[in-house]
Design a protein around this motif. Structure first.
Motif, mmCIF file in Angstrom:
data_model
loop_
_atom_site.group_PDB
_atom_site.id
_atom_site.type_symbol
_atom_site.label_atom_id
_atom_site.label_comp_id
_atom_site.label_asym_id
_atom_site.label_seq_id
_atom_site.Cartn_x
_atom_site.Cartn_y
_atom_site.Cartn_z
ATOM 1 N N TRP A 200 0.827 -1.203 0.000
ATOM 2 C CA TRP A 200 0.000 0.000 0.000
ATOM 3 C C TRP A 200 0.867 1.260 0.000
ATOM 4 O O TRP A 200 0.599 2.206 -0.746
ATOM 5 C CB TRP A 200 -0.903 -0.023 1.237
ATOM 6 N N ASN A 412 -6.528 -0.494 -5.117
ATOM 7 C CA ASN A 412 -6.470 -1.946 -5.003
ATOM 8 C C ASN A 412 -5.701 -2.361 -3.749
ATOM 9 O O ASN A 412 -6.110 -3.279 -3.020
ATOM 10 C CB ASN A 412 -5.802 -2.542 -6.250
ATOM 11 N N THR A 414 -5.330 -0.595 -1.022
ATOM 12 C CA THR A 414 -6.109 -0.211 0.159
ATOM 13 C C THR A 414 -7.164 -1.259 0.485
ATOM 14 O O THR A 414 -7.337 -1.656 1.645
ATOM 15 C CB THR A 414 -6.777 1.146 -0.062
ATOM 16 N N VAL A 415 -7.856 -1.718 -0.548
ATOM 17 C CA VAL A 415 -8.871 -2.765 -0.353
ATOM 18 C C VAL A 415 -8.206 -4.045 0.158
ATOM 19 O O VAL A 415 -8.717 -4.715 1.061
ATOM 20 C CB VAL A 415 -9.628 -3.020 -1.660
ATOM 21 N N LEU A 418 -7.352 -3.877 3.846
ATOM 22 C CA LEU A 418 -8.500 -4.167 4.702
ATOM 23 C C LEU A 418 -8.666 -5.667 4.880
ATOM 24 O O LEU A 418 -9.056 -6.141 5.957
ATOM 25 C CB LEU A 418 -9.763 -3.555 4.090
ATOM 26 N N LEU A 469 -11.408 -5.703 -7.391
ATOM 27 C CA LEU A 469 -11.136 -5.239 -6.032
ATOM 28 C C LEU A 469 -11.655 -6.238 -4.995
ATOM 29 O O LEU A 469 -11.010 -6.467 -3.960
ATOM 30 C CB LEU A 469 -11.764 -3.870 -5.807
ATOM 31 N N ALA A 470 -12.822 -6.826 -5.279
ATOM 32 C CA ALA A 470 -13.358 -7.829 -4.356
ATOM 33 C C ALA A 470 -12.442 -9.045 -4.283
ATOM 34 O O ALA A 470 -12.244 -9.629 -3.206
ATOM 35 C CB ALA A 470 -14.760 -8.251 -4.803
ATOM 36 N N SER A 472 -9.229 -8.986 -4.623
ATOM 37 C CA SER A 472 -8.085 -8.587 -3.800
ATOM 38 C C SER A 472 -8.422 -8.662 -2.316
ATOM 39 O O SER A 472 -7.627 -9.140 -1.501
ATOM 40 C CB SER A 472 -7.645 -7.162 -4.157
ATOM 41 N N PHE A 473 -9.632 -8.207 -1.959
ATOM 42 C CA PHE A 473 -10.039 -8.219 -0.557
ATOM 43 C C PHE A 473 -10.136 -9.640 -0.011
ATOM 44 O O PHE A 473 -9.541 -9.974 1.025
ATOM 45 C CB PHE A 473 -11.375 -7.504 -0.391
#
Length: 606
Positions: A200, A412, A414-415, A418, A469-470, A472-473
């Motif tokens: 990040w 990306n 940042t997600v 999380l 993005l999902a 990646s999370f």
């Protein structure tokens, strides 16, 4: 958090900051050296790909070599060695970017970067098993210190040698242990979260430098500014890793769990020498010299006191000094031990049998599961990160500016960050645990990658960005966290860094596979589909081969391992053998059903 997680994880922060910059800086290199990327006569494809190949190869070498070495030289020396390699490699990359930055020197630039990244990668490879093992053993130290029962936990007791349920008096102690152990996985995961922080921060740094230097439009890119951005980015990473090396040299202490385990192993070797002496006296009465061990000068280990017959004190130098009754006592002791060895589960019959053979016999299934699941996941994860520019450009479009690309990479990251912290919150939940968290994460991530592939042409770019993005999370929430955590908990202390190194090296074989194969896949759809299918296969392997360790005292694994080395595995009936702490593969081989660990009552099918 700063002392227990941030500082121990700064090595992972620095390595991820530098390692994943290969993907984020690639668009800058394309702007700086267009002839190199557009003309294969200037830079052959093999040269362009050498950065990825060299760093992944170095990581594999480091995981195997330094993971093994850390079991011998200790965690402190191993950590200093990894920090030295990483900081040296990072500084070399800074120097290379200064010396060979002109258009005419681009070939030397890439060759110098490849060599620097190889040595940097060796340090990165050693950092993985050492960071995980240190975090795991630090949590074990805290548990021992709080209970103040170091001596009791490092020796088998009579309650572990039978199959009877625990008494009411022992139940509160077990509940107290479980509460203390609930912080172990979270502590390891918070250390690993520093890897996400590094990724990040790298993306954020790149975006900030592009904005500050005014490189916001493709029509106004200035080579001097782009060179400065590149060098500053690497200089920050080199500074962080240099600080890691200095602070480790000053403050890092040796793992007490490793030191205690090493002491116990050395005492066990002394016991083996005494038994060898007894064997020699009983079977070689014609020899003129017997290298007997003076038992009075070498104290018995806790294990010898608990399991062995009374020690034989011998101060002989020749057979003539031994009386016949003494020889008969030695002979009786030898046959007693020999019979026990033949009754052991591993059937080795020899205390000198290779540790590696015993490791594979007793932990081979979980080593395969942890290694293969990490390999398959890294096909997705490293293929995603090392080729992040390909993925993001495929979603955002070819006309994306460097600043927009950096902003997308920051979003990306940042997600994903999380997801790292989410894993730390969920990993100790008893209804989830390590295995379910990894399985669900792989299944969800694989489904999202497959959806990106199948609907790549039909969905709007905003939907594709959301799916990516999902992925990646959930990737960070599940498999990327647990593949690092699991090998630090499913092997005994003596073999922990070596086995973690094997698992992590297997993962980097998957990364190397992605680095090679993804270069030859022209269709973006196939990139997503391959990542998804690899995740599905890793999910099945996780479910079948990896055991759950949530709530397990890892010192039990050490007790079990020492009995295995003594050829007495059948004498261990502690929690490490409960089916709830065994993989499905191990339970099927043993023929055992589910255990209610809270009551410590087992149900046997055989």
């Amino acid at each position: 958090w700063l002392v227990k997680s941030a500082w121990p994880g700064m090595g992972l922060f620095g390595e991820s900051y530098m390692l994943f910059s290969v993907g984020t800086l690639t668009p800058l290199w394309k702007e700086l050296y267009p002839d190199c990327f557009d003309n294969q006569e200037v830079c052959k494809p093999r040269l362009l790909h050498s950065l990825t190949y060299s760093v992944v190869t170095g990581v594999i070498v480091g995981m195997l070599a330094l993971g093994y070495a850390a079991n011998k030289i200790g965690r402190r020396k191993g950590s200093l060695l990894t920090a030295s390699l990483m900081s040296g490699g990072a500084l070399a990359m800074v120097l290379v970017s200064i010396i060979w930055s002109s258009q005419d020197s681009v070939v030397f630039l890439y060759r110098g970067m490849a060599v620097s990244l190889f040595f940097f990668g060796i340090g990165v490879g050693g950092e993985y098993p050492l960071a995980a093992s240190l975090a795991s053993e630090r949590a074990m130290e805290e548990l021992i210190e709080k209970q103040n029962i170091v001596g009791e936990r490092l020796k088998p007791t009579s309650s572990r040698l039978d199959n009877s349920p625990s008494t009411d008096k022992a139940a509160p102690l077990m509940r107290q242990e479980n509460r203390c152990q609930q912080r172990r996985g979270r502590q390891i995961q918070l250390v690993f979260t520093m890897q996400g922080m590094g990724i990040w921060f790298n993306s954020l740094t790149l975006m900030f430098l592009l904005w500050v230097t005014g490189q916001t439009s493709a029509e106004k890119y200035e080579p001097t500014a782009l060179l400065a951005i590149w060098r500053i980015t690497y200089l920050i990473g080199a500074g962080v890793l240099s600080a890691v090396l200095v602070t480790r040299y000053i403050y890092l202490e040796e793992s007490q769990v490793w030191a205690q385990d090493k002491k116990e192993r050395e005492e066990q070797e002394q016991l083996h020498e005494k038994e060898s002496c007894a064997k020699a006296v009983a079977h070689d009465q014609e020899s003129t010299h017997i290298p007997c061990i003076d038992a009075a000068s070498k104290p018995e280990t806790q294990y010898q006191k608990e399991f062995s017959r009374p020690a034989l004190v011998s101060r002989c130098s020749t057979v003539s000094e031994l009386s016949m009754p003494t020889v008969m006592v030695f002979q009786e002791e030898y046959y007693y031990n020999n019979q026990m060895f033949h009754n052991s589960l591993d059937n080795s019959g020899d205390l000198r049998v290779s540790h590696l053979r015993l490791l594979l016999q007793n932990f081979g299934g979980r080593l395969f599961g942890a290694s293969m699941s990490w390999l398959l996941w890294d096909i997705s994860f490293y293929g995603n990160k090392l080729f992040q520019s390909t993925f993001l450009l495929a979603i955002t479009g070819e006309e994306t500016t460097l600043l927009e690309f950096a902003a997308a990479a920051t979003l990306n990251a940042t997600v994903a960050l999380l997801g790292y912290f989410g894993a730390a919150l969920l990993v100790e939940r008893p209804e989830l645990g390590r295995v379910k968290l990894q399985s669900f994460g792989l299944m969800i991530t694989g489904s999202l990658f497959v959806m990106c592939g199948f609907f790549f042409e039909s969905l709007p770019s905003a939907w594709l960005v959301g799916l990516y993005l999902a992925s990646s999370f959930f990737g960070q929430l599940g498999p990327n966290a647990t593949t690092f955590l699991v090998p630090a908990e499913i092997f005994p202390t003596e073999q922990r860094t070596y086995c973690h190194g094997i698992c992590a090296a297997s993962g980097k074989v998957g990364a190397l596979f992605a680095a090679v194969v993804f270069n030859f896949i022209p269709d973006d759809v196939d990139l997503f589909l391959l990542s998804g299918y690899a995740s599905f296969l890793a999910c099945f392997i996780t479910y079948y081969f990896i055991p759950e360790t949530t709530g397990l005292d890892l010192l039990e694994m050490d007790i079990k391992w020492r009995l295995i080395l003594e050829g007495r595995q059948q004498d261990y009936h502690g929690p490490a053998n409960y089916p709830d702490f065994l993989s499905l593969h191990e339970r099927r081989n043993r023929g055992e059903t589910h255990i209610d660990v809270s009551n410590q009552a087992s149900v046997w099918m055989m």
